[in-house]
Structures are given as C-alpha cells and as structure tokens.
Design a protein around this motif. Sequence first.
Motif, PDB file in Angstrom:
ATOM      1  N   THR A  69      47.014  38.418  16.497  1.00  0.00           N
ATOM      2  CA  THR A  69      47.133  39.429  17.549  1.00  0.00           C
ATOM      3  C   THR A  69      45.869  39.420  18.402  1.00  0.00           C
ATOM      4  O   THR A  69      44.760  39.433  17.876  1.00  0.00           O
TER       5      THR A  69
ATOM      6  N   THR B 256      42.675  40.384  20.171  1.00  0.00           N
ATOM      7  CA  THR B 256      41.738  41.488  19.975  1.00  0.00           C
ATOM      8  C   THR B 256      40.691  41.522  21.086  1.00  0.00           C
ATOM      9  O   THR B 256      39.738  42.296  21.011  1.00  0.00           O
TER      10      THR B 256
ATOM     11  N   ASP C 231      38.731  44.665  21.983  1.00  0.00           N
ATOM     12  CA  ASP C 231      39.830  45.615  21.839  1.00  0.00           C
ATOM     13  C   ASP C 231      40.171  45.854  20.368  1.00  0.00           C
ATOM     14  O   ASP C 231      41.291  45.640  19.923  1.00  0.00           O
ATOM     15  N   ARG C 232      39.170  46.299  19.603  1.00  0.00           N
ATOM     16  CA  ARG C 232      39.381  46.698  18.204  1.00  0.00           C
ATOM     17  C   ARG C 232      38.802  48.102  18.018  1.00  0.00           C
ATOM     18  O   ARG C 232      37.929  48.318  17.183  1.00  0.00           O
TER      19      ARG C 232
ATOM     20  N   LYS D 202      38.237  49.655  14.702  1.00  0.00           N
ATOM     21  CA  LYS D 202      37.179  49.022  13.915  1.00  0.00           C
ATOM     22  C   LYS D 202      35.838  49.076  14.646  1.00  0.00           C
ATOM     23  O   LYS D 202      34.926  48.312  14.327  1.00  0.00           O
TER      24      LYS D 202
ATOM     25  N   ASN E 298      35.154  48.039  17.425  1.00  0.00           N
ATOM     26  CA  ASN E 298      35.002  46.760  18.124  1.00  0.00           C
ATOM     27  C   ASN E 298      34.127  45.769  17.368  1.00  0.00           C
ATOM     28  O   ASN E 298      33.449  44.918  17.969  1.00  0.00           O
TER      29      ASN E 298
ATOM     30  N   THR F 110      38.610  37.348  16.524  1.00  0.00           N
ATOM     31  CA  THR F 110      37.958  37.861  17.736  1.00  0.00           C
ATOM     32  C   THR F 110      36.875  36.900  18.202  1.00  0.00           C
ATOM     33  O   THR F 110      36.748  36.621  19.401  1.00  0.00           O
TER      34      THR F 110
END
Length: 261
Positions: free
Chosen positions: A5, A7, A24-25, A28, A30, A36
Amino acid sequence: MTPPTPTVRVDRDKDTGVAVVTLDREAKLNAIDLPTAAQLTAIWREFRFDDTVRAIVLTGAGPKAFCTGIDRTVDVPQPPSPYAIDDPLLTVGPKANDLWKPVVAAVRGMACGGAFYLLGEAEFVVAGENATFFDPHTTYGMVSAYETALLAQRMPYGEVARMALLGTAERMSARRAYEVGLVSELTPDGEELAAALRSAEVIAGHPTEAVQGTVRAVWATREAARAQAYAQAPHLIALGNLPPDRQAELFGKRGTDFRIR
C-alpha cells in the motif's frame, strides 16, 4: 504478489511546476518502514526524468509529526561483519538519489531521529511554531552518527551536541531551531505547508538549469565534510550501539514518552 500500500503521496501541479511529497503514515507518526523507504527512493529517481517537476515540497501527514525516523517495529537484517551496516534510511533523501531539483521541507509536529536524513538533504526548512526537533538515539543505546553529520552542517556544534547527547530529554522548539539556523522560516502552526509552497513556486519559476546548478554548487560546499563523517559512521555505530534486544528493552521503557510529547 500484491504491491505494498502506498505510504508516500505525490501531488503534482503542472501549472506551477511544484510537486508535494507527503509521508502518509499518520497513525505511525510518519515513521519510515521498508516499503516507505523504497517508495521515497523511487519517487526521487522518477523526478529526475520528469521535466514538469521543477521544485518539491516535502511534508508529513497530520498535525502530530513530520517524521519520527525509522519504524522501530521493522526488522532490518544486518550483515554479520562489523565492517558493514545496512541502513535503509541512507537512500531516502533526494541527494542520495542524484536529484538536484530543490526540495523545501514543511515541518509540523515532531521531527526526530531518522527525519534528519530527509531534512539534511532539503535545501531549507519551513516550520510551524509548534514543531519540535530531537534525536532519541542515545536514550535507546544507539550512536547518532549520520544524523549528527547532517545536523552539524546546519547548526552550531554545541546545539548539535546538546540535541544528540540529551536524547529524548531535549526538545528543540521551532523558535530555537529558527534562531540557530535549522529552520529558515517560522510560521503559525498549520501554515508551514502554504509558506513552503510559496517559496517552491517562486523557485520553480526560475530557469531550471540555473536552479539545479545552484543546488549542486551549495551541496558541493558541504560534500567533503559530510563524506568524511559518513565514512566513519558505520564503525562508530558498530562499536557503540547496544545489542538489539537491549535497545528494544530501553525503547519499551521509554518509548511512550517519546511518542506523546
């Protein structure tokens, strides 16, 4: 095999020539996991061939964090030799991928640890007034080597040493980061992205060859010192880091404080 996906989000504006790259986490903070890191590498290398992108703004999703470094839940296998260390963050920055288009970082919330791989390879940093900067390595029994090498090219020695040695006990405010040169523009919280975009749009409007040549020239003035520091970093890390299980124990005891401040 299902691809990971995404991220990292990329938004291009062909009218202005500016792309916004967003970690885009948000859930978490980021933090950067291996997918990532791979996506960041691929994005920087793709931009080398995209003439519609002439300047880049790098930011993080949500109000809590720009980036909190490597995701501590990620298992990064290491070679059995003390002369070799695999660091997945070494290739997450634009310069590491031979990209000489200017990058402006927009920081809101926390920026710590491995975030400095990204901030250290940005041309300059715009921060909201509630941003904070810190380096947790020593708290968790790790040597801060690559991060301090990059920070030492942006801040006075004493400020770098204080941040690195005090670990999670030291939080540099956005105001102080502005005063010592880590941040070049301070904005009201939530306005840092718009300010970074304004600067990027101006830069993107200049002749691209001159802009990229200037980026390369500025980076060249720092390259020799950075390269020497990087050459020593693997050995210092191999000698000074606690074993992973001991690091995990320290992180388990203190990680909550790191997350919520």
